[in-house]
Design a protein around this motif. Structure first.
Motif, mmCIF file in Angstrom:
data_model
loop_
_atom_site.group_PDB
_atom_site.id
_atom_site.type_symbol
_atom_site.label_atom_id
_atom_site.label_comp_id
_atom_site.label_asym_id
_atom_site.label_seq_id
_atom_site.Cartn_x
_atom_site.Cartn_y
_atom_site.Cartn_z
ATOM 1 N N UNK A 47 0.814 -1.218 0.000
ATOM 2 C CA UNK A 47 0.000 0.000 0.000
ATOM 3 C C UNK A 47 0.843 1.261 0.000
ATOM 4 N N UNK A 48 2.129 1.140 -0.356
ATOM 5 C CA UNK A 48 3.040 2.284 -0.334
ATOM 6 C C UNK A 48 3.453 2.683 -1.740
ATOM 7 N N UNK A 49 3.842 3.948 -1.876
ATOM 8 C CA UNK A 49 4.416 4.440 -3.119
ATOM 9 C C UNK A 49 5.932 4.430 -2.975
ATOM 10 N N UNK A 50 6.624 4.125 -4.064
ATOM 11 C CA UNK A 50 8.084 4.129 -4.024
ATOM 12 C C UNK A 50 8.600 5.559 -3.974
ATOM 13 N N UNK A 51 9.695 5.766 -3.259
ATOM 14 C CA UNK A 51 10.279 7.104 -3.186
ATOM 15 C C UNK A 51 11.127 7.370 -4.422
ATOM 16 N N UNK A 52 11.607 8.601 -4.575
ATOM 17 C CA UNK A 52 12.366 9.004 -5.764
ATOM 18 C C UNK A 52 13.628 8.166 -5.959
ATOM 19 N N UNK A 53 14.313 7.825 -4.867
ATOM 20 C CA UNK A 53 15.546 7.036 -4.982
ATOM 21 C C UNK A 53 15.246 5.651 -5.540
ATOM 22 N N UNK A 54 14.170 5.029 -5.081
ATOM 23 C CA UNK A 54 13.804 3.696 -5.573
ATOM 24 C C UNK A 54 13.415 3.750 -7.047
ATOM 25 N N UNK A 55 12.676 4.775 -7.430
ATOM 26 C CA UNK A 55 12.268 4.928 -8.829
ATOM 27 C C UNK A 55 13.492 5.120 -9.714
ATOM 28 N N UNK A 56 14.483 5.893 -9.253
ATOM 29 C CA UNK A 56 15.700 6.111 -10.036
ATOM 30 C C UNK A 56 16.456 4.806 -10.250
ATOM 31 N N UNK A 57 16.545 3.981 -9.209
ATOM 32 C CA UNK A 57 17.229 2.690 -9.328
ATOM 33 C C UNK A 57 16.529 1.819 -10.371
#
Length: 82
Positions: A47-57
């Motif tokens: 139920x969480x959204x990924x943060x910017x660092x995770x999206x970049x990876x």
């Protein structure tokens, strides 16, 4: 002529800020430019959204940046020292 850029994080205040700016002496025009919403990745299990660092990876992996390929599992184990 000079341009001043204001960022208003609360959408409900945008029209009030625009009106206030129009009342300032010397203001020639006031334009509103809304930022496009950045797509977010959602994990339905947590139920969480990924943060910017995770999206970049993830984006880097899709592009092949920092990705190492091995010809076999044996080569992988050898590289890992196993």
């Amino acid at each position: 002529m000079a341009t001043i850029i204001l960022q208003v994080p609360d959408e409900s205040l945008v029209s009030k800020v625009k009106q206030a700016c129009k009342m300032l002496m010397g203001v020639a025009s006031v334009k509103i430019q809304r930022e496009k919403a950045k797509p977010q990745l959602y994990d339905p299990e947590t139920g969480l959204y990924l943060n910017d660092a995770s999206i970049k990876v993830i984006e880097d992996a899709v592009k092949g940046k920092g990705v190492t390929q091995y010809n076999s599992l044996k080569d992988f184990y050898k590289e890992m020292g196993l």
